[in-house]
Design an enzyme around this catalytic site. Structure first.
Site, PDB file in Angstrom:
ATOM      1  N   ASP A 161     -69.617   9.938  72.303  1.00  0.00           N
ATOM      2  CA  ASP A 161     -68.723  11.112  72.375  1.00  0.00           C
ATOM      3  C   ASP A 161     -68.370  11.683  71.004  1.00  0.00           C
ATOM      4  O   ASP A 161     -68.316  12.893  70.824  1.00  0.00           O
ATOM      5  CB  ASP A 161     -67.426  10.756  73.127  1.00  0.00           C
ATOM      6  N   LYS A 239     -73.210  16.690  69.934  1.00  0.00           N
ATOM      7  CA  LYS A 239     -73.480  16.290  71.312  1.00  0.00           C
ATOM      8  C   LYS A 239     -73.389  17.559  72.161  1.00  0.00           C
ATOM      9  O   LYS A 239     -72.322  18.151  72.274  1.00  0.00           O
ATOM     10  CB  LYS A 239     -72.472  15.244  71.778  1.00  0.00           C
TER      11      LYS A 239
END
Ligand code: GLU
Length: 431
Positions: A161, A239
């Protein structure tokens, strides 16, 4: 029969063979079996007609204990911090929990021993969403320790994350890095047949062992097949998908290299990069007491939203496109925007305020529209930057920790670690 045994289960509908997995407290009436495909299925115990032991659970083989170093191979330190790569499925909740030990992770991918001598240790076991500035300093100090020991490279296993925040932080903190530091994560927990952990880890190790590269980078899948991994730049990666294995993409940049997993081939995409050397790493840590905020502009914004940051040391505004924010009074419905402008003006007198773009791709150009020009005039920094909002945030914190305020204002838009590209190349969009 006990967990780990290979069993065959016969019901009226089917015959299933696989490894018996411990049933969770709340589901004692269900047998959970891991199939050879890596997927688990649950079978209600009352439906079982016959259950046979195929083979008893093997004793855990400690493949890493007492392994002698192979002098011909390079040495890689693997520092584990947690995340999905270190986790197992929790059969009770269906979610994943951080659980594997470093040794267990390596036992799952023993082929890594053929690439390098591995020194592996746990430095944290946490989710990456919980990380704070001290964790970046901790990782940097551990890297320094390994560099002093003379390793040929470091792999950090990490939750995905916030892996791009960490890679940016380490890129800035680790100055004159003589060996590569590669962050590796996984989008599927390591105990799943479909996990991407093994390939990411092995390709990172192969890249370290077989190239002269010495920067901070991320190694993750290039596509959804288990074919290639990309070595991605520490300060220019993000990401970009919540769950795909190829979620990590270079932003306003190309990848550094591609590692073909099956053929074990490294293909450099970028020509210029820092090379391995024998030097020392110089740590420029982040001040752990520093408070840096990040605020996203949005329609119907209120000036009071900025108030939380009044006592902070720096602020990133994630504005729109070329560097706009809602600061114009265009009609009788936009009075609040004047108050927002006043607020930003006040902040600029107190701390560095840096613009980053919600558009993600492209470069800030704060001279095109009067909105961004006004923001520049009151002191908002960032003009011509093409850094991601995440790298902008980390860089601001790092600069505030290591430089005087006036220097921070100058350095925020100067390229220090590949975070700002010289030119905007068309082939760096959506790659
Ligand atoms: N949220 C967790 C983390 O970032 C798990 C996600 C992952 O590792 O892919 O640590």
């Amino acid at each position: 029969m006990k967990a780990g045994d290979r069993i065959k289960v016969v019901t009226k509908e089917e015959t299933v063979e696989g490894i018996l997995v411990p049933s969770p407290e709340l589901e004692k009436d269900v047998l959970i079996i891991k199939l050879d495909s890596g997927y688990n299925i649950g079978i209600e115990k009352k439906k079982v007609k016959e259950m046979k032991l195929v083979s008893a659970a093997k004793e855990r083989r400690d493949v890493f204990a007492h392994v002698k170093k192979d002098k011909k191979l390079p040495t890689i330190a693997i520092l584990h911090t947690g995340g999905t790569i270190a986790s197992k499925a929790d059969y009770r909740t269906g979610g994943v929990i951080a659980k594997f030990t470093p040794k267990e992770i390596l036992e799952m991918f023993p082929e890594i021993r053929e690439i390098a001598n591995i020194d592996s240790r746990l430095i944290r076991n946490m989710w990456s969403e919980d990380m704070r500035f001290p964790h970046y300093n901790l990782m940097a100090k551990e890297v320094e320790r390994e560099v002093k020991k003379g390793v040929d490279g470091v792999i950090i296993t990490h939750g995905t994350d916030t892996m791009h925040y960490t890679s940016a932080a380490l890129s800035f903190i680790l100055e004159d890095l003589p060996v590569p530091v590669i962050l590796v994560g996984a989008q599927r927990s390591s105990d799943r047949g479909s996990s991407d952990a093994g390939e990411n880890l092995i390709d990172a190790a192969y890249f370290i062992a077989n190239s002269d590269f010495a920067e901070v980078a991320i190694c993750m899948h290039e596509n959804i097949e288990d074919k290639d991994c990309l070595i991605l730049p520490g300060t220019k990666t993000r990401k970009m998908h919540t769950s795909r294995r190829d979620a990590f993409r270079p932003i306003n940049a190309t990848a550094i290299a591609r590692v073909n997993h099956a053929e074990k081939k490294i293909c450099f995409i970028r020509k210029k990069y820092a090379k391995k050397s024998k030097g020392k790493v110089n740590l420029k840590l982040i001040d752990e007491k520093l408070k840096v905020g990040s605020i996203k502009t949005h329609p119907n914004m209120y000036a009071e939203e900025f108030s939380e940051y009044e006592k902070f040391d720096g602020l990133v505004i994630e504005g729109y496109a070329l560097g706009q924010a809602p600061v114009n009074k265009d009609d009788d419905l936009t009075n609040e925007n004047e108050r927002i402008l006043e607020k930003i003006k006040l902040f600029c007198r107190k701390m560095p305020v840096v613009m980053a773009s919600q558009a993600i791709y492209g470069r800030l150009q704060m001279n095109v529209y009067s909105t961004a020009r006004d923001l520049r005039e009151i002191g908002v920094l960032g003009h011509l930057s093409d850094m991601t909002p995440e790298t902008t945030f980390i860089k601001l914190a790092w600069l505030l920790s290591n430089y005087k305020k006036e220097e921070v204002k100058d350095l925020i838009t100067k390229n220090l670690r590949g975070e700002i590209s010289e030119r905007t190349e068309k082939e760096t969009f959506l790659v």
